[in-house]
Every structure is written in structure tokens, then in C-alpha cells.
Design a protein around this motif. Structure first.
Motif, PDB file in Angstrom:
ATOM      1  N   GLY A   1      26.772  41.667  34.939  1.00 25.62           N
ATOM      2  CA  GLY A   1      27.898  42.311  35.614  1.00 25.62           C
ATOM      3  C   GLY A   1      28.465  43.545  34.757  1.00 25.62           C
ATOM      4  O   GLY A   1      28.472  44.597  35.288  1.00 25.62           O
ATOM      5  N   HIS A   2      28.628  43.163  33.697  1.00 31.88           N
ATOM      6  CA  HIS A   2      29.301  44.099  32.772  1.00 31.88           C
ATOM      7  C   HIS A   2      28.502  45.124  32.375  1.00 31.88           C
ATOM      8  O   HIS A   2      28.747  46.524  32.638  1.00 31.88           O
ATOM      9  CB  HIS A   2      29.642  43.296  31.438  1.00 31.88           C
ATOM     10  CG  HIS A   2      30.495  42.257  31.622  1.00 31.88           C
ATOM     11  ND1 HIS A   2      30.034  41.017  31.137  1.00 31.88           N
ATOM     12  CD2 HIS A   2      31.698  41.885  32.123  1.00 31.88           C
ATOM     13  CE1 HIS A   2      30.961  40.295  31.285  1.00 31.88           C
ATOM     14  NE2 HIS A   2      31.997  40.661  31.850  1.00 31.88           N
ATOM     15  N   ALA A   3      27.070  45.084  32.091  1.00 29.90           N
ATOM     16  CA  ALA A   3      26.051  45.868  31.834  1.00 29.90           C
ATOM     17  C   ALA A   3      25.869  46.824  33.019  1.00 29.90           C
ATOM     18  O   ALA A   3      25.750  48.064  33.058  1.00 29.90           O
ATOM     19  CB  ALA A   3      24.857  45.217  31.474  1.00 29.90           C
TER      20      ALA A   3
ATOM     21  N   ILE B   1      34.980  50.709  38.998  1.00 29.57           N
ATOM     22  CA  ILE B   1      35.250  49.021  38.985  1.00 29.57           C
ATOM     23  C   ILE B   1      34.443  48.205  39.739  1.00 29.57           C
ATOM     24  O   ILE B   1      33.588  48.636  40.406  1.00 29.57           O
ATOM     25  CB  ILE B   1      36.624  48.883  39.053  1.00 29.57           C
ATOM     26  CG1 ILE B   1      37.049  49.288  40.497  1.00 29.57           C
ATOM     27  CG2 ILE B   1      37.590  49.779  38.509  1.00 29.57           C
ATOM     28  CD1 ILE B   1      38.247  48.918  41.412  1.00 29.57           C
ATOM     29  N   GLY B   2      34.370  46.801  39.325  1.00 33.63           N
ATOM     30  CA  GLY B   2      34.023  46.151  40.360  1.00 33.63           C
ATOM     31  C   GLY B   2      34.930  45.675  41.615  1.00 33.63           C
ATOM     32  O   GLY B   2      36.045  45.714  41.104  1.00 33.63           O
TER      33      GLY B   2
ATOM     34  N   HIS C   1      32.295  48.654  43.059  1.00 33.23           N
ATOM     35  CA  HIS C   1      30.846  48.301  43.091  1.00 33.23           C
ATOM     36  C   HIS C   1      30.969  47.069  43.605  1.00 33.23           C
ATOM     37  O   HIS C   1      31.726  46.094  43.503  1.00 33.23           O
ATOM     38  CB  HIS C   1      29.827  48.649  42.051  1.00 33.23           C
ATOM     39  CG  HIS C   1      29.999  47.647  40.896  1.00 33.23           C
ATOM     40  ND1 HIS C   1      30.091  46.461  40.819  1.00 33.23           N
ATOM     41  CD2 HIS C   1      30.525  48.090  39.759  1.00 33.23           C
ATOM     42  CE1 HIS C   1      30.282  46.173  39.557  1.00 33.23           C
ATOM     43  NE2 HIS C   1      30.599  47.029  38.932  1.00 33.23           N
ATOM     44  N   GLY C   2      29.697  46.432  44.179  1.00 32.99           N
ATOM     45  CA  GLY C   2      29.523  44.972  44.556  1.00 32.99           C
ATOM     46  C   GLY C   2      29.111  44.220  43.334  1.00 32.99           C
ATOM     47  O   GLY C   2      29.065  44.440  42.131  1.00 32.99           O
ATOM     48  N   TRP C   3      28.808  42.809  43.825  1.00 33.75           N
ATOM     49  CA  TRP C   3      28.525  41.756  42.920  1.00 33.75           C
ATOM     50  C   TRP C   3      27.187  41.509  42.867  1.00 33.75           C
ATOM     51  O   TRP C   3      26.351  41.535  43.904  1.00 33.75           O
ATOM     52  CB  TRP C   3      29.112  40.656  42.948  1.00 33.75           C
ATOM     53  CG  TRP C   3      30.642  40.844  42.406  1.00 33.75           C
ATOM     54  CD1 TRP C   3      31.496  41.898  42.266  1.00 33.75           C
ATOM     55  CD2 TRP C   3      31.125  39.730  41.309  1.00 33.75           C
ATOM     56  NE1 TRP C   3      32.518  41.744  41.536  1.00 33.75           N
ATOM     57  CE2 TRP C   3      32.329  40.273  40.915  1.00 33.75           C
ATOM     58  CE3 TRP C   3      30.810  38.430  41.102  1.00 33.75           C
ATOM     59  CZ2 TRP C   3      33.314  39.710  39.952  1.00 33.75           C
ATOM     60  CZ3 TRP C   3      31.619  37.771  40.241  1.00 33.75           C
ATOM     61  CH2 TRP C   3      32.529  38.545  39.754  1.00 33.75           C
ATOM     62  N   TRP C   4      26.342  41.311  41.980  1.00 32.50           N
ATOM     63  CA  TRP C   4      25.074  40.872  41.892  1.00 32.50           C
ATOM     64  C   TRP C   4      24.761  39.348  42.076  1.00 32.50           C
ATOM     65  O   TRP C   4      25.812  38.634  41.368  1.00 32.50           O
ATOM     66  CB  TRP C   4      24.355  40.945  40.515  1.00 32.50           C
ATOM     67  CG  TRP C   4      24.071  42.616  40.136  1.00 32.50           C
ATOM     68  CD1 TRP C   4      24.825  43.523  39.750  1.00 32.50           C
ATOM     69  CD2 TRP C   4      22.953  43.085  40.477  1.00 32.50           C
ATOM     70  NE1 TRP C   4      24.141  44.668  39.779  1.00 32.50           N
ATOM     71  CE2 TRP C   4      22.705  44.396  40.226  1.00 32.50           C
ATOM     72  CE3 TRP C   4      21.507  42.673  40.941  1.00 32.50           C
ATOM     73  CZ2 TRP C   4      21.613  45.284  40.322  1.00 32.50           C
ATOM     74  CZ3 TRP C   4      20.634  43.501  41.275  1.00 32.50           C
ATOM     75  CH2 TRP C   4      20.559  44.947  40.818  1.00 32.50           C
TER      76      TRP C   4
ATOM     77  N   ASP D   1      21.364  37.533  30.916  1.00 31.51           N
ATOM     78  CA  ASP D   1      21.830  38.379  30.029  1.00 31.51           C
ATOM     79  C   ASP D   1      21.017  39.613  29.973  1.00 31.51           C
ATOM     80  O   ASP D   1      19.699  39.539  29.843  1.00 31.51           O
ATOM     81  CB  ASP D   1      21.044  37.253  28.783  1.00 31.51           C
ATOM     82  CG  ASP D   1      21.553  37.829  27.656  1.00 31.51           C
ATOM     83  OD1 ASP D   1      21.880  39.197  27.425  1.00 31.51           O
ATOM     84  OD2 ASP D   1      21.368  37.143  26.447  1.00 31.51           O
ATOM     85  N   PRO D   2      21.916  40.761  30.022  1.00 28.20           N
ATOM     86  CA  PRO D   2      21.278  42.047  30.016  1.00 28.20           C
ATOM     87  C   PRO D   2      20.291  42.190  28.825  1.00 28.20           C
ATOM     88  O   PRO D   2      19.081  43.121  29.049  1.00 28.20           O
ATOM     89  CB  PRO D   2      22.189  42.845  30.110  1.00 28.20           C
ATOM     90  CG  PRO D   2      23.430  42.211  29.557  1.00 28.20           C
ATOM     91  CD  PRO D   2      23.293  40.749  30.032  1.00 28.20           C
ATOM     92  N   VAL D   3      20.596  41.704  27.540  1.00 27.09           N
ATOM     93  CA  VAL D   3      19.668  41.901  26.502  1.00 27.09           C
ATOM     94  C   VAL D   3      18.247  41.220  26.644  1.00 27.09           C
ATOM     95  O   VAL D   3      17.330  41.910  26.411  1.00 27.09           O
ATOM     96  CB  VAL D   3      20.407  41.444  25.135  1.00 27.09           C
ATOM     97  CG1 VAL D   3      19.631  41.359  24.041  1.00 27.09           C
ATOM     98  CG2 VAL D   3      21.793  41.639  25.121  1.00 27.09           C
TER      99      VAL D   3
END
Ligand code: MSP
Length: 510
Positions: free
Chosen positions: A21-23, A255-256, A285-288, A304-306
């Protein structure tokens, strides 16, 4: 004068490691910031971390660290994520920095001078997870409307006279239809404000991890008043710095959807009360979800985006996150779809087309920009529909990016690439090699000129791969203003040996 563009991410709570979400929020800003730079604007892209408040204090206690130690460590994770994701922010603000504290206290003083603050006592519900106060009428089954736990709070508190500002806010929303986007969020905000605003508690006394209230050290500032100020403290507020004059009001706060109320009601109310101009647009934006499920730590399905970057590659990850859902809507992360998109759009549609064409030129046309005549180039610029599509794309592409229709912009690039694929199949340069070598050179020239456009447009989304393509073509003029006839590829110029771009992802799909 150069047009400016000031874009911000929310600043992230440092209670835990960053997730998808942050990414996602920062990536959307990065893509827009890169696009506006390519369009010749002077851009300021701000991100950072939100380090005060009860939630962070509690997480630090749990980790057995002082809040400062803890926030230093977790903020580092966000700074590292930004490197890993290739974010191009111009500044990273931490709310524990002196420059920010000064700005937040100055805003408080301004609100006080203007008569918008009074001392009282807060008696009501508070959610530490949301760092938000909730009215009794908003609760659902004894919880916050977000599902977060709540606690009863009774303590002396300063209040902001939000109840006075409802009409002014409604008038502003009315006059500025694009202030809150998308429409669904705007409607929610308007109906919330219409239902009547209560004064807002803006200080706490029951814990200490925060910025002290000027003139009353027992109180610390409500973490949202503290945090929202980052958008101006990063520009040097309260000083009227050159940056402040140049970049404020912000063009866009991304923003979310969960933090719309804070940005679309509290923030403009604080600014109106402090006589500061309001930002131009707030887009939520929306949520995943993950394979259809809400993402949550307790379900153990946090993405985890990483790890995504490690497995799929950076540009493929960036591409997928921006391509998969309409910005503003909720969307689902499905591994299968990610692989499909990478393989069909990046690897096949673009990667394969570029690589096989360039390899063919290296094998059969001396590894140089094919030697076609100036008349041929002038002619395709005047009469060819695909070149016209590539050039005309600019206006439509920018219209999408100006309105955060990021997916729409990407689709237009893919369309162009699909048409180039149709063209290569129709013209079949491999058969022309023996039958009509001059025509073969024209076809190849035409294709790589289209690649120049494709790669320039792709830069905001897949910066490394796009710049690789431009390197193969030896193109140095990479701004949007170079998307024209004047900068066409020069026949005879050397091309670089291509390497694979956008590799296929080789997992069997069942
Ligand atoms: N600290 C506040 C923001 C202060 S801004 C002045 C905050 N931080 S947060 O770390 O909790 O969230 C930051 C952003 O991540 C929010 O915009 C939120 O919407 C986004 N996301 C968190 N989970 C998400 C998903 N599952 N999907 C998409 N984005 C989500 O709120």
C-alpha cells in the motif's frame, strides 16, 4: 516562466515496515513527478515519515526501544524502499526534524492568533490505530467505522473551532469541483460536512511523544495537525522561502481513500483558518486486496514490495502496480495476473518487438540507423497514420496524467506498441531482405523511430528499461518536447547492440 508541479505522498507511520500500500501511493506520485519533469516542469516531489503519536509510541515500547531510536530505524526502511523502487523524490521529511517542528508550532500559533483555538476537555472515543476521534454515532458494533478498536478518553484538550468552518468548506468544494477526486470521495466528504462538523480536539496530555503546544508544555499537538503541516514545513514554512512562494499551493496531494477526511476536511480547514491558500487537488486512490482478501497482518497476507521487486524485477513491478487498476478504484493483487501482464504486455508486446528489430538491424543492416532518404522521413511524418498516432499521443497522454488517469496513459502506449507489432508482421522485413532491400531499410527505420516515441513515453513507468531502449537507439534528447520530426533518428547514426529488456517470467500458469 517554467511551470511548477508540487506533488506529495502521505507521510507514512513508522509503526511497522512498509508494505505494498505504501509502495503504491509513492509509486503513483513518482510516475506523475517523472512525467511532469519530462514535460519540462520544475517539480517538487515530497515524501516522508509521520513519526509522532500514540501509535508509534506504543510500537516503540513493544519493541523495547526509545521512540527516537525506533523511529530512526523504521524511517530507514521507508527510505530504503524508496531507493529500491527508484522513487525520484526531491525531499524526504521526518516529523521529528527541527524544521518540521518549527513549522507545526508556527501553524498552531497562527490558528491561535486568528482565534480558532480554545482550551476545553475532551470526553469521547479515540482510535489509536487510526489516530482519530470518533463520535458515538459513527461507531459500528462498538468499533471505529474502520473496524479499529477504540478507547474512551477524558482529558484536558485544546480544540480547533472546526464547527464554524463547515459552510466555508462547502462553498470551496462547490467552487472547486476538482478539489477532491474521485467524485465518489468528494460526495462522501460533502455529505459528512453537511451532516455538521464538531470542534476538533487538537492536543493530548496522556502521553508525550509529539510536538509540544507552544506556550503549554503539558500538551502535545494532535498527530494529524502535526503531520499535515509537513506539506508546508518541507517548503520552509513559516518562512516565506523561495520554495514556498514557488511551490505552494501544492498541485496534488495523493492519498489513500482511508485518509480522505483528514486531507479534505481538516487540512483545508486549518489552512483557511490560518489564511493560507488551499492545495489544488487531493486525489484518493483505492485499496489493494491480496488474491481477493483484505490485506492484514493478522491474516499474514501482507505483500512486501521488496520481495516483488526481487522476484519480478523493478520495472515489471512498477508497471504492474500502475497498469492493473484504475487509479482511484480498489484492486486485487493476483499473482497470475501479474505474470500475464508482464509476459503479454512487457515481454511480448514491447520487449520482443524492440529486441528482434534491433538484432535484425545488427545482423542485416550494419547496426546503424537505416540509411533512408530525407524525403522518406518527411513523407512518413506527413502521411503515416502510425507516426501520427505516436505524435498525437502526447496530448491525450498528458491529459490522462494531468487527471491521474495513469492506467489510461499506459494503455495508450501499449496500443501504439500493438500497432507497431501489426506493422512489422504486415511488412515482414525478414522477407524483404532479398526481394526489396531498400524497402526493408525503410520499414526498419520506421520501426525504430516508433521505438523512440515508445521509450520516451515509457520513462515515467519503467525508467531503467526505457532508458536502456533509448541507449540502444543512441538517443540523448529524451524530453517530451523531443517527440517530433526535428528530433527524428538520423540515418547512418550508430546503434548499440541490444540486450534483453523485459524478460519473460517463466512460471507455469495453472
Ligand atoms: N501517517 C498517515 C498519513 C499522514 S499524511 C499527513 C498514514 N500513514 S499510513 O502509513 O498508515 O498510510 C499511508 C498510506 O498507505 C495511506 O494513503 C493508505 O491509504 C496507504 N495504504 C495502506 N494500506 C493500503 C492498501 N492495502 N492498499 C493501498 N493503499 C493502502 O495514514
Amino acid at each position: 516562466m517554467t511551470k511548477t508541479y508540487y506533488i506529495t505522498t502521505p507521510i507514512y507511520y513508522v509503526n511497522d515496515k512498509p508494505h505494498i500500500g505504501h509502495a503504491y501511493t509513492s509509486l503513483a506520485c513518482d510516475v506523475l513527478a517523472r512525467c511532469m519533469r519530462l514535460d519540462g516542469r520544475e517539480v517538487k516531489f515530497l515524501t516522508g515519515t509521520d513519526e509522532h503519536g500514540q501509535k508509534v509510541e506504543k510500537s516503540a515500547q513493544k519493541a523495547g526501544k526509545t521512540p527516537q531510536q525506533f523511529t530512526n530505524e523504521v524511517s530507514m526502511h521507508f527510505q530504503n524502499l524508496a531507493k529500491i523502487m527508484n522513487f525520484s523524490h526531491d525531499d524526504f521529511i521526518r516529523t521529528t526534524e527541527e524544521r518540521h517542528k518549527k513549522g507545526a508550532q508556527a501553524l498552531w500559533q497562527k490558528l491561535e492568533q486568528n482565534g480558532h483555538i480554545y482550551l476545553g476537555k475532551y470526553e469521547g472515543w479515540y482510535s489509536v490505530r487510526d489516530e482519530a476521534f470518533y463520535a458515538e454515532s459513527e461507531l459500528i458494533d462498538g468499533k471505529a467505522p474502520t473496524g479499529a478498536d477504540i478507547e474512551w478518553v477524558e482529558e484536558p484538550s485544546y480544540f480547533f473551532k472546526l464547527s464554524n468552518l463547515g459552510d466555508k468548506l462547502l462553498e470551496y468544494y462547490e467552487q472547486n469541483p476538482d478539489f477532491i477526486k474521485p467524485k465518489s470521495r468528494r460526495n462522501e466528504v460533502i455529505s459528512f460536512v453537511k451532516s455538521g462538523l464538531l470542534d476538533l480536539s487538537i492536543s493530548r496530555t496522556s502521553f508525550s511523544w509529539g510536538i509540544t503546544v507552544p506556550g503549554d508544555e503539558k500538551h502535545i499537538m494532535y498527530v494529524w495537525l502535526d503531520a499535515l503541516t509537513n506539506y508546508i514545513s518541507a517548503l520552509g514554512f513559516p518562512a516565506q522561502t523561495a520554495d514556498f512562494t514557488k511551490f505552494w499551493p501544492a498541485d496534488l496531494h495523493i492519498i489513500g481513500k482511508d485518509i480522505t477526511r483528514f486531507h479534505a476536511i481538516y487540512w483545508p480547514a486549518f489552512l483557511i483558518a490560518a489564511d493560507i491558500t488551499l492545495p489544488k487537488t487531493i486525489t484518493a486512490h483505492g485499496w489493494w486486496t491480496n488474491e481477493g482478501e483484505k490485506i492484514s497482518k493478522s491474516l499474514g497476507n501482507v505483500i512486501d514490495p521488496v520481495k516483488l521487486v526481487e522476484e519480478f524485477g523493478l520495472d515489471a513491478t512498477r508497471y504492474f502496480l500502475m497498469r492493473e487498476i484504475n487509479f482511484g478504484n480498489d484492486g486485487n493483487f493476483a499473482r497470475k495476473n501479474m505474470i500475464l501482464r508482464i509476459n503479454s504486455e512487457l515481454a511480448n508486446n514491447i520487449g520482443n518487438l524492440v529486441q528482434r528489430t534491433l538484432s535484425f538491424i545488427h545482423k542485416n543492416a550494419n547496426g546503424i540507423v537505416p540509411q533512408v532518404s530525407a524525403e522518406f522521413i518527411a513523407d512518413i511524418y506527413q502521411n503515416n497514420a502510425l507516426i501520427a498516432q505516436a505524435k498525437d499521443l502526447y496530448n491525450k497522454f498528458m491529459a490522462d496524467m494531468e487527471t491521474q488517469n495513469i492506467r489510461g496513459a499506459i494503455k495508450k502506449i501499449i496500443d501504439l506498441s500493438s500497432n507497431a507489432n501489426i506493422y512489422i508482421d504486415q511488412e515482414a522485413p525478414w522477407s524483404l531482405r532479398k526481394t526489396n532491400p531498400d524497402k526493408m531499410l525503410q520499414v526498419l527505420y520506421f520501426l525504430i523511430e516508433i521505438f523512440r516515441y515508445l521509450a520516451i513515453y515509457l520513462q515515467p513507468f519503467t525508467p531503467d528499461s526505457a532508458s536502456k531502449i533509448l541507449d540502444f537507439l543512441n538517443v540523448e534528447a529524451r524530453q517530451f518536447k523531443h517527440l517530433n520530426f526535428e528530433h527524428h533518428l538520423k540515418p547512418g547514426a550508430k546503434l548499440k547492440q541490444p540486450e534483453p529488456i523485459f524478460p519473460r517470467f517463466k512460471e507455469e500458469l495453472c
